[in-house]
Design a protein around this motif. Sequence first.
Motif, mmCIF file in Angstrom:
data_model
loop_
_atom_site.group_PDB
_atom_site.id
_atom_site.type_symbol
_atom_site.label_atom_id
_atom_site.label_comp_id
_atom_site.label_asym_id
_atom_site.label_seq_id
_atom_site.Cartn_x
_atom_site.Cartn_y
_atom_site.Cartn_z
ATOM 1 N N SER A 139 58.995 17.223 61.681
ATOM 2 C CA SER A 139 58.578 17.695 60.432
ATOM 3 C C SER A 139 57.442 18.655 60.755
ATOM 4 C CB SER A 139 57.834 16.660 59.635
ATOM 5 O OG SER A 139 59.041 15.959 58.961
ATOM 6 N N VAL A 140 57.129 19.685 59.895
ATOM 7 C CA VAL A 140 55.806 20.464 60.162
ATOM 8 C C VAL A 140 55.051 20.495 59.166
ATOM 9 C CG1 VAL A 140 55.314 22.894 60.646
ATOM 10 C CG2 VAL A 140 57.760 22.145 61.327
ATOM 11 N N VAL A 141 53.537 20.553 59.409
ATOM 12 C CA VAL A 141 52.496 20.752 58.516
ATOM 13 C C VAL A 141 52.670 21.972 57.884
ATOM 14 C CG1 VAL A 141 50.128 20.931 57.994
ATOM 15 C CG2 VAL A 141 51.118 19.154 59.817
ATOM 16 N N ALA A 142 52.917 22.047 56.413
ATOM 17 C CA ALA A 142 52.829 23.569 55.973
ATOM 18 C C ALA A 142 52.061 24.489 56.245
ATOM 19 C CB ALA A 142 52.950 23.332 54.352
ATOM 20 N N PRO A 143 52.114 25.787 56.608
ATOM 21 C CA PRO A 143 51.235 26.806 57.018
ATOM 22 C C PRO A 143 50.517 27.121 55.870
ATOM 23 C CG PRO A 143 53.571 27.364 57.765
ATOM 24 C CD PRO A 143 53.656 26.352 56.964
ATOM 25 N N LEU A 144 49.293 27.557 56.107
ATOM 26 C CA LEU A 144 48.491 28.296 55.161
ATOM 27 C C LEU A 144 48.968 29.494 54.863
ATOM 28 C CD1 LEU A 144 44.851 26.919 56.265
ATOM 29 C CD2 LEU A 144 46.319 25.960 54.169
ATOM 30 N N ASP A 145 49.299 30.038 53.677
ATOM 31 C CA ASP A 145 49.963 31.136 53.348
ATOM 32 C C ASP A 145 49.351 31.847 52.300
ATOM 33 O OD1 ASP A 145 51.610 33.066 52.509
ATOM 34 O OD2 ASP A 145 53.419 31.810 52.911
ATOM 35 N N PRO A 146 48.961 33.127 52.245
ATOM 36 C CA PRO A 146 48.495 33.769 51.006
ATOM 37 C C PRO A 146 49.278 33.918 49.552
ATOM 38 C CG PRO A 146 48.641 35.110 52.884
ATOM 39 C CD PRO A 146 48.865 33.777 53.558
ATOM 40 N N VAL A 147 50.434 33.787 50.004
ATOM 41 C CA VAL A 147 51.422 34.030 49.072
ATOM 42 C C VAL A 147 51.239 32.738 48.079
ATOM 43 C CG1 VAL A 147 53.704 34.124 48.285
ATOM 44 C CG2 VAL A 147 52.705 35.828 50.088
ATOM 45 N N ASP A 148 51.282 31.500 48.943
ATOM 46 C CA ASP A 148 51.092 30.198 48.204
ATOM 47 C C ASP A 148 50.015 30.064 47.629
ATOM 48 O OD1 ASP A 148 53.707 29.371 49.392
ATOM 49 O OD2 ASP A 148 53.144 28.320 51.030
ATOM 50 N N LEU A 149 48.705 30.525 48.274
ATOM 51 C CA LEU A 149 47.493 30.383 47.492
ATOM 52 C C LEU A 149 47.521 30.921 46.332
ATOM 53 C CD1 LEU A 149 44.592 29.621 47.620
ATOM 54 C CD2 LEU A 149 44.342 31.916 48.809
ATOM 55 N N ARG A 150 47.954 32.244 46.163
ATOM 56 C CA ARG A 150 48.114 32.842 45.115
ATOM 57 C C ARG A 150 49.045 32.415 43.808
ATOM 58 N NH1 ARG A 150 47.630 37.386 48.633
ATOM 59 N NH2 ARG A 150 49.793 37.542 48.778
ATOM 60 N N SER A 151 50.173 31.726 44.358
ATOM 61 C CA SER A 151 50.805 31.203 43.424
ATOM 62 C C SER A 151 50.318 29.853 42.962
ATOM 63 C CB SER A 151 52.175 30.735 44.208
ATOM 64 O OG SER A 151 52.982 31.793 44.535
ATOM 65 N N ILE A 152 49.691 29.086 43.743
ATOM 66 C CA ILE A 152 49.048 27.698 43.338
ATOM 67 C C ILE A 152 48.091 28.277 42.329
ATOM 68 C CG2 ILE A 152 47.272 25.927 43.861
ATOM 69 C CD1 ILE A 152 48.716 26.109 46.565
ATOM 70 N N ASP A 164 51.325 16.979 32.300
ATOM 71 C CA ASP A 164 50.201 17.720 32.781
ATOM 72 C C ASP A 164 49.412 17.414 34.002
ATOM 73 O OD1 ASP A 164 50.347 19.944 30.719
ATOM 74 O OD2 ASP A 164 49.108 18.554 29.342
ATOM 75 N N LEU A 165 49.288 16.030 34.081
ATOM 76 C CA LEU A 165 48.669 15.495 35.010
ATOM 77 C C LEU A 165 49.433 15.495 36.441
ATOM 78 C CD1 LEU A 165 46.644 12.553 33.313
ATOM 79 C CD2 LEU A 165 45.654 14.787 34.192
ATOM 80 N N ARG A 166 50.759 15.065 36.125
ATOM 81 C CA ARG A 166 51.498 15.064 37.457
ATOM 82 C C ARG A 166 51.589 16.465 37.841
ATOM 83 N NH1 ARG A 166 55.425 12.587 33.874
ATOM 84 N NH2 ARG A 166 55.731 10.473 33.976
ATOM 85 N N ILE A 167 51.773 17.579 37.408
ATOM 86 C CA ILE A 167 51.765 18.882 37.874
ATOM 87 C C ILE A 167 50.493 19.236 38.417
ATOM 88 C CG2 ILE A 167 51.999 21.311 37.069
ATOM 89 C CD1 ILE A 167 53.979 20.428 35.094
ATOM 90 N N LEU A 168 49.406 18.858 37.681
ATOM 91 C CA LEU A 168 48.036 19.156 38.225
ATOM 92 C C LEU A 168 47.779 18.397 39.616
ATOM 93 C CD1 LEU A 168 46.030 19.435 34.874
ATOM 94 C CD2 LEU A 168 46.783 21.416 36.420
ATOM 95 N N GLU A 169 48.093 17.378 39.494
ATOM 96 C CA GLU A 169 47.647 16.466 40.719
ATOM 97 C C GLU A 169 48.267 17.313 42.006
ATOM 98 O OE1 GLU A 169 45.984 13.911 41.587
ATOM 99 O OE2 GLU A 169 45.208 13.062 39.598
ATOM 100 N N ASN A 170 49.614 17.569 41.786
ATOM 101 C CA ASN A 170 50.359 18.632 42.995
ATOM 102 C C ASN A 170 49.595 19.790 43.170
ATOM 103 O OD1 ASN A 170 52.197 16.540 43.523
ATOM 104 N ND2 ASN A 170 54.027 17.375 42.444
ATOM 105 N N LEU A 171 49.152 20.496 42.463
ATOM 106 C CA LEU A 171 48.424 21.872 42.563
ATOM 107 C C LEU A 171 47.188 21.461 43.079
ATOM 108 C CD1 LEU A 171 49.346 23.424 39.215
ATOM 109 C CD2 LEU A 171 50.141 24.333 41.420
ATOM 110 N N TRP A 172 46.234 20.465 42.817
ATOM 111 C CA TRP A 172 45.060 20.263 43.280
ATOM 112 C C TRP A 172 45.170 19.939 44.780
ATOM 113 C CZ3 TRP A 172 43.684 16.862 38.272
ATOM 114 C CH2 TRP A 172 43.042 17.806 37.270
#
Length: 231
Positions: A73-86, A150-158
């Motif tokens: 497995s791989v730790v997900a890279p830090l990605d500016p596209v992902d940041l903007r999506s989040i 809402d809380l399920r989605i927000l927990e993942n985003l946070w």
Amino acid sequence: MTAETETNSNLSTVDHLVVEIRRMILTGRLVPGQRFSLRALASELGVSFIPVREALRSLESQGLVISRPGRSSVVAPLDPVDLRSIYRIRLRLEPEIAFRSCELLTPDDVDRLNELITQFSDESKGIDDIYDAHHDFHLELLRPAASDWDLRILENLWHAAERYVRLAFAERDFTPGEHQRRECSHRQLLEPFRAHDPDRAAHALREHLLANERLAEQSLLKMGADVVAAT
């Protein structure tokens, strides 16, 4: 041990591992892009392979891990596209919930939020405890108007956003007065909620999120291509 007890015990182990491995990622013990063996990780954590695999599935759904069948497995890279999506999703959800939540907060809720803010500059707290208090503050701020979904989605985003927030504040975390500054900024964020002013509350939360996103983007640019996902 009954089948039900065994199942509950296994779930408790998986939940514990999710928290532990997430913390390893957030604190940099497992760095962005790092490959790791599930069996080696299980050995390090003193558990069997199966609950680690289940924990990694949960962390993958939070965008923290990339699992590759038959490979490490791989730790997900830090990605500016992902940041903007989040933050694009957070900016759609959180101000709208804040608009409704601010009229539902009770005096006891506000006292609890003030208590959490105080922990931001508590010198007896470790940095992980401070980030936990920050997470709980945003949870309790929105909880009165948030549905279970809402809380399920927000927990993942946070959880996904926390890696970028920690990166943005990594140098500042140990700067004298920084945590007092954050305490002050969150008290300002709380004020329109205390006043039950929906428009101001939604606007304040939106500005708060935009400011954190900008700082995280600047930190990614400063770090350069080493931690940015390859396209």
